[in-house]
Design a protein around this motif. Structure first.
Motif, PDB file in Angstrom:
ATOM      1  N   SER A  32       0.848  -1.191   0.000  1.00  0.00           N
ATOM      2  CA  SER A  32       0.000   0.000   0.000  1.00  0.00           C
ATOM      3  C   SER A  32       0.882   1.239   0.000  1.00  0.00           C
ATOM      4  O   SER A  32       2.101   1.159   0.197  1.00  0.00           O
ATOM      5  N   ALA A  33       0.259   2.387  -0.239  1.00  0.00           N
ATOM      6  CA  ALA A  33       1.035   3.629  -0.233  1.00  0.00           C
ATOM      7  C   ALA A  33       1.693   3.837   1.122  1.00  0.00           C
ATOM      8  O   ALA A  33       2.859   4.243   1.215  1.00  0.00           O
ATOM      9  N   ALA A  34       0.946   3.543   2.190  1.00  0.00           N
ATOM     10  CA  ALA A  34       1.503   3.694   3.538  1.00  0.00           C
ATOM     11  C   ALA A  34       2.642   2.703   3.765  1.00  0.00           C
ATOM     12  O   ALA A  34       3.663   3.025   4.384  1.00  0.00           O
ATOM     13  N   GLY A  35       2.471   1.481   3.251  1.00  0.00           N
ATOM     14  CA  GLY A  35       3.513   0.483   3.418  1.00  0.00           C
ATOM     15  C   GLY A  35       4.786   0.865   2.694  1.00  0.00           C
ATOM     16  O   GLY A  35       5.891   0.722   3.231  1.00  0.00           O
ATOM     17  N   ARG A  36       4.639   1.347   1.461  1.00  0.00           N
ATOM     18  CA  ARG A  36       5.832   1.747   0.704  1.00  0.00           C
ATOM     19  C   ARG A  36       6.549   2.910   1.374  1.00  0.00           C
ATOM     20  O   ARG A  36       7.754   3.087   1.217  1.00  0.00           O
ATOM     21  N   ALA A  37       5.776   3.736   2.094  1.00  0.00           N
ATOM     22  CA  ALA A  37       6.385   4.847   2.825  1.00  0.00           C
ATOM     23  C   ALA A  37       6.898   4.414   4.192  1.00  0.00           C
ATOM     24  O   ALA A  37       7.430   5.240   4.942  1.00  0.00           O
ATOM     25  N   LEU A  38       6.755   3.126   4.504  1.00  0.00           N
ATOM     26  CA  LEU A  38       7.195   2.575   5.794  1.00  0.00           C
ATOM     27  C   LEU A  38       6.556   3.320   6.968  1.00  0.00           C
ATOM     28  O   LEU A  38       7.208   3.588   7.982  1.00  0.00           O
ATOM     29  N   SER A  39       5.265   3.634   6.800  1.00  0.00           N
ATOM     30  CA  SER A  39       4.583   4.320   7.896  1.00  0.00           C
ATOM     31  C   SER A  39       4.443   3.367   9.071  1.00  0.00           C
ATOM     32  O   SER A  39       4.327   2.146   8.913  1.00  0.00           O
ATOM     33  N   GLU A  40       4.440   3.933  10.284  1.00  0.00           N
ATOM     34  CA  GLU A  40       4.369   3.111  11.480  1.00  0.00           C
ATOM     35  C   GLU A  40       3.093   2.278  11.508  1.00  0.00           C
ATOM     36  O   GLU A  40       3.116   1.092  11.881  1.00  0.00           O
ATOM     37  N   GLY A  41       1.983   2.865  11.096  1.00  0.00           N
ATOM     38  CA  GLY A  41       0.725   2.132  11.106  1.00  0.00           C
ATOM     39  C   GLY A  41       0.755   0.915  10.194  1.00  0.00           C
ATOM     40  O   GLY A  41       0.251  -0.149  10.547  1.00  0.00           O
ATOM     41  N   ALA A  42       1.347   1.076   9.005  1.00  0.00           N
ATOM     42  CA  ALA A  42       1.412  -0.040   8.066  1.00  0.00           C
ATOM     43  C   ALA A  42       2.303  -1.149   8.595  1.00  0.00           C
ATOM     44  O   ALA A  42       1.990  -2.335   8.464  1.00  0.00           O
ATOM     45  N   VAL A  43       3.423  -0.771   9.192  1.00  0.00           N
ATOM     46  CA  VAL A  43       4.337  -1.776   9.729  1.00  0.00           C
ATOM     47  C   VAL A  43       3.680  -2.546  10.875  1.00  0.00           C
ATOM     48  O   VAL A  43       3.756  -3.778  10.948  1.00  0.00           O
ATOM     49  N   ILE A  44       3.018  -1.820  11.763  1.00  0.00           N
ATOM     50  CA  ILE A  44       2.331  -2.484  12.885  1.00  0.00           C
ATOM     51  C   ILE A  44       1.240  -3.408  12.368  1.00  0.00           C
ATOM     52  O   ILE A  44       1.066  -4.529  12.871  1.00  0.00           O
TER      53      ILE A  44
END
Length: 231
Positions: free
Chosen positions: A169-181
């Motif tokens: 996802s866009a958040a995952g590609r940005a390594l956002s904390e929410g996506a990682v969690i």
């Protein structure tokens, strides 16, 4: 073609596939599978000085174009469609040597495309590897107690290209904390709890998540603390 009407010319030589039995007006040979109309009179390819050409059916646009480029003499082959009331292109007649050269050019292009696909695949694999490593590093930063091999496996699973998983996802590609969690929670849910068994037994998804929520939180709480070093 019912009455051997002359097809419209679009430039260049035209050859006809007749629908009825026709014979050459010059050599009387036939019935003809291909003919040329000269002032409304059918001629076979030999009498029309086209007998040395070979037929290339329609379908491969690049090969057809290059075959005509490589041939000094060529002709378009048409056939009358009674239902539509018009002539339709069936292929081309080209020189055999020209066809061979065109085939060689197309094969060279195919090889170039194959090599380009291999290069692109290697590039994507390298990019995916670097991204998975970065994702795993972020997991270990947020959950220092998570075993390294588990962090790597979770990152690899979450970041598979084209999977639609959170890592892509866009958040995952940005390594956002929410996506990682979210990726870590999903891994714990499926690996460390009976969540999958509950689903298989018919428990609704939301109810299954409620039942294993405490177990998931216990694992996450433990992983948020640095792993104890072996003495």
């Amino acid at each position: 073609m019912e009455h051997l009407t002359t097809p419209p010319r679009h430039g260049g030589l035209l050859v006809i596939q007749p629908l009825r039995r026709r014979h050459c007006a010059e050599c009387r040979g036939g019935p003809l599978s291909l003919l040329v109309l000269e002032e409304g009179t059918p001629r076979c390819l030999d009498c029309a000085d086209l007998g040395h050409l070979v037929f290339l059916p329609r379908g491969d646009t690049a090969l057809t174009r290059r075959s005509r480029e490589e041939s000094v003499l060529s002709a378009v082959v048409v056939r009358f469609n009674r239902r539509k009331g018009r002539y339709e292109r069936q292929g081309v007649l080209v020189e055999e040597a020209g066809l061979a050269r065109a085939e060689a050019r197309c094969l060279a292009d195919a090889e170039a495309r194959r090599r380009r696909r291999l290069r692109d695949a290697r590039r994507r694999a390298a990019e995916d590897g670097r991204f998975a490593e970065a994702f795993a590093a972020e997991i270990r930063r947020l959950f220092p107690g998570c075993p390294p091999e588990r962090a790597a496996a979770t990152a690899a699973h979450a970041s598979v290209r084209g999977s639609g998983r959170v890592g892509r996802s866009a958040a995952g590609r940005a390594l956002s904390e929410g996506a990682v969690i979210s990726a870590v929670v999903a891994s714990v849910r499926h690996t460390d709890t009976p969540y999958d068994q509950l689903l298989m037994s018919g428990v609704p998804r939301h109810e299954a998540r409620r039942r294993i929520a405490a177990a998931v939180e216990t694992v996450l709480r433990d992983w948020r603390e640095p792993a104890a070093e072996a003495s």
